[in-house]
Motif scaffolding. Sequence first.
Motif: not given
Length: 578
Positions: A507, A464, A503, A539, A472
């Motif tokens: 992404c 991330c 989410c 994440k 997200c």
Amino acid sequence: MAERVKIPRPQRWQTSFGPDMDDAQVRRILTLPPFVSMDPERFPAPLTLDGVVRHDTRLLHFEDGDLVVRAGDYGNSAFLVVAGELRVILPPGLPGKMLGRSPERRQGWLEAVGQLWRNSREPEARDAGRYAEGGLGTRDAGPQTRIFLQDLPAMIERDQTYCLAAGEIFGEIAALGRTQRVATVIAQGEVELLEIRWQGLREIRRRDAAFRAHVENLYRERSLETHLRETPILRDLPPELIAEIADQTLFETYGEFDWYGTYKRFAQDPAEVRLQREPVIVAEGAYPDGLLLIRSGFGRVSRRFNNGHKTLRYLGRGGVFGMEELLRGWQTGTTVPLDASLRAVGYTDVLRVPTAIIEQHVLPRLDAREVAEIQRTLTSINLRDERDPEITHVAADASGLESAMLEMLVDHHFINGTSAMLINLDRCVRCDACVDACAVAHDDNPRFNRHGPRYGPITVANACMHCADPVCMIGCPTGAIHRSSDGGQVLINDDTCIGCATCADSCPYDNIRMVEVRDASGQFIVDQAQGAPIRKATKCDLCIDQPSGPACEAACPHDALVRMDLRDLPALADWLQR
């Protein structure tokens, strides 16, 4: 040879926003303001007004205490109050825990060390008791989950609020710029709302002058003057001049609001193909008819070079384009064409301040130091080719970063990352210390994969990046994915995540994973209704609760790994040139 499979070309309205918008509902909505005053003739086929309402809107029903939008959320839709009343809770608003967000707490050193023997041997183990209900309640399930506050009357008494009644529109400013919502909105009694997604909002704004003027007036009243004051060259202007500039400023949008879907489809295309897909905001050689301010998103500054274009730099929120040419033209009394093009990378929201306003109110107020700074910036960016002094190009970015590296960062949209993970493979000895440290800090399951796109020995790892434009966060029904109030890191509250995968699907970089969680004994925690394992989104959280910061970076024994804000090109260049 097998016959090719043939299917109809996918259409924009192949999947409607609201599948329940039948003929009766569409006719009903068209009788309500502001739709009743719109001229259907201004919506040509195939994007008819009827079609926009049918496919780009949906009706939502809320009960007393339901959360409609939360302060800090990112959204891509606006709302029209059809019936009922809403309560708007103004800043400072409600505590983050009340809105589904994580309480922020940093561990002490003893607690951090204790993770070595306190963690379960099973990956993603949880204490199931932590999922007991708190201040939030839920209605329905999945992405359409409704969240309600269980102590609404007491909270309303403690906070400054005001009401939204039938016929009022809200949320359009955040939707148009994909900025954070500035206030929390809660249903007061039974409420019916019409949600208008970004695509429909764009078409209505484009086709109906009255609606466009209404939205722009709201933005001028609420946000524009603040944005102008944040621009360094306008910061010291008196309020009356800021107001005059705001009255003359034009609003423009370029690119696709849902750029991340396109990015996933075309990420592997050649760079020149991706460049052709980027809308040109202004072209090299054109007359600068205004000063351009980037309100949201990113812009690529490029110049013609040989048979293509070379990226010079990029601009993010707050970036300014065209000031150098306007300054030179004002000093010489001539028209100076733009010496570079500006393109939208993904989606870009632009404010255009007319040239006449800049020449009348801004340039005469610049002192010698400010003029010198603008000229210094121009000189540092524009480097002359020694073989041909008439050809201006960039062999390296003004920061000292190689042009090819900058191209890679922009092409892959890594410029969105405020804390990307970079690994220098020339220094990395594959000892796995970074992976082990991440696992210790995160339930024995590391939150990154040590691979990703490369430039020379540098890998942008699959972790991330805590994006400046975190798509997200759009659509999370419980607010589980959110920014921290401290450093702006993008976090997931494990207690309120419902495993809907919104989410993870959004992404662009596939940096969010869905995992099946276990109890302390290693058994999967299952849904009591369906018997299926409970899934949670996970994440990198930048080890926000660890005293050392990102464990991966702290554990690397050879200084091969760094978490880097890729908007800070000089810092990146310094790290690369060690």
